[in-house]
Scaffold this motif. Structure first.
Motif, short mmCIF file in Angstrom:
data_model
loop_
_atom_site.label_atom_id
_atom_site.label_comp_id
_atom_site.label_asym_id
_atom_site.label_seq_id
_atom_site.Cartn_x
_atom_site.Cartn_y
_atom_site.Cartn_z
N VAL A 50 -21.17 38.41 4.74
CA VAL A 50 -21.51 37.01 4.97
C VAL A 50 -22.59 36.91 6.04
O VAL A 50 -23.58 36.17 5.89
CB VAL A 50 -20.25 36.21 5.37
CG1 VAL A 50 -20.64 34.83 5.89
CG2 VAL A 50 -19.30 36.10 4.20
N VAL A 51 -22.43 37.67 7.12
CA VAL A 51 -23.41 37.61 8.22
C VAL A 51 -24.76 38.11 7.74
O VAL A 51 -25.80 37.48 8.01
CB VAL A 51 -22.90 38.44 9.42
CG1 VAL A 51 -23.98 38.59 10.48
CG2 VAL A 51 -21.66 37.79 10.02
N VAL A 52 -24.79 39.21 7.01
CA VAL A 52 -26.06 39.78 6.55
C VAL A 52 -26.76 38.84 5.58
O VAL A 52 -27.97 38.58 5.70
CB VAL A 52 -25.82 41.17 5.91
CG1 VAL A 52 -27.07 41.67 5.21
CG2 VAL A 52 -25.38 42.17 6.97
N THR A 53 -26.03 38.30 4.62
CA THR A 53 -26.67 37.42 3.64
C THR A 53 -27.10 36.09 4.26
O THR A 53 -28.12 35.53 3.87
CB THR A 53 -25.75 37.15 2.44
OG1 THR A 53 -24.52 36.62 2.91
CG2 THR A 53 -25.52 38.41 1.64
N THR A 54 -26.34 35.60 5.24
CA THR A 54 -26.74 34.35 5.90
C THR A 54 -28.02 34.56 6.71
O THR A 54 -28.91 33.72 6.71
CB THR A 54 -25.61 33.84 6.80
OG1 THR A 54 -24.44 33.68 6.00
CG2 THR A 54 -25.97 32.51 7.42
N LEU A 55 -28.12 35.70 7.39
CA LEU A 55 -29.36 36.01 8.12
C LEU A 55 -30.53 36.18 7.14
O LEU A 55 -31.66 35.73 7.42
CB LEU A 55 -29.18 37.28 8.96
CG LEU A 55 -28.27 37.13 10.19
CD1 LEU A 55 -28.07 38.48 10.87
CD2 LEU A 55 -28.86 36.12 11.16
N ALA A 56 -30.28 36.82 6.01
CA ALA A 56 -31.34 36.99 5.02
C ALA A 56 -31.78 35.63 4.45
O ALA A 56 -32.97 35.39 4.25
CB ALA A 56 -30.88 37.91 3.90
N CYS A 57 -30.81 34.76 4.21
CA CYS A 57 -31.12 33.43 3.70
C CYS A 57 -31.93 32.64 4.73
O CYS A 57 -32.91 31.97 4.37
CB CYS A 57 -29.84 32.69 3.36
SG CYS A 57 -30.10 31.05 2.68
N SER A 58 -31.56 32.72 6.01
CA SER A 58 -32.32 32.00 7.03
C SER A 58 -33.74 32.56 7.14
O SER A 58 -34.70 31.82 7.36
CB SER A 58 -31.60 32.06 8.37
OG SER A 58 -31.56 33.38 8.86
N LEU A 59 -33.89 33.88 6.98
CA LEU A 59 -35.22 34.48 7.02
C LEU A 59 -36.08 33.99 5.85
O LEU A 59 -37.26 33.65 6.03
CB LEU A 59 -35.11 36.00 6.99
CG LEU A 59 -36.43 36.78 7.01
CD1 LEU A 59 -37.15 36.54 8.34
CD2 LEU A 59 -36.18 38.24 6.78
N LEU A 60 -35.48 33.91 4.67
CA LEU A 60 -36.22 33.42 3.51
C LEU A 60 -36.62 31.95 3.69
O LEU A 60 -37.73 31.54 3.31
CB LEU A 60 -35.40 33.58 2.24
CG LEU A 60 -35.29 35.00 1.70
CD1 LEU A 60 -34.33 35.04 0.52
CD2 LEU A 60 -36.64 35.53 1.30
#
Length: 126
Positions: A50-60
């Motif tokens: 969850v943490v990794v995908t949320t950070l990736a989503c915020s980066l996108l």
């Protein structure tokens, strides 16, 4: 009926109509990130995912925002260049440069027209 045109666009007026208030922007951003986190958690049951995908989503989202800002800057440059070209065209009309008359164009000699046609055909051949 012809309407008068403005030489410089009023960008402030357009921005006020289409701008998204900061409060709404932050709410939408939080909603997207929270819904992304919930969907990933229900799919994987892993907090680290969850943490990794949320950070990736915020980066996108940040990359998309940066790209949209660059697009708006490019578009405003195109608008200003179009206004400058229009001003240049108006100044050319004031000087008095006009296109040739239709009579001048149609009274060309037939030999000249035939030569131009032959040249055009020769450019098409390999």
């Amino acid at each position: 009926m012809l309407r008068p045109t403005r030489s410089k666009p009023d960008l402030r007026r357009q921005t006020r109509r289409t701008a998204l208030p900061l409060k709404i922007f932050c709410r939408v951003l939080g909603l997207v990130l929270c819904s992304n986190a919930q969907i990933v958690y229900f799919a994987s049951h892993s907090v680290s995912t969850v943490v990794v995908t949320t950070l990736a989503c915020s980066l996108l989202l940040q990359l998309a925002y940066f790209a949209s800002v660059l697009f708006l800057i490019w578009r405003s440059g195109c608008i200003s260049r179009a206004g400058q070209r229009a001003e240049h065209f108006d100044s050319c009309k004031e000087v008095g440069s006009e296109p040739p008359d239709l009579d001048d164009v149609t009274n060309e000699s037939p030999d000249l027209l035939q030569r131009d046609q032959m040249l055009a055909i020769s450019l098409l051949l390999p």
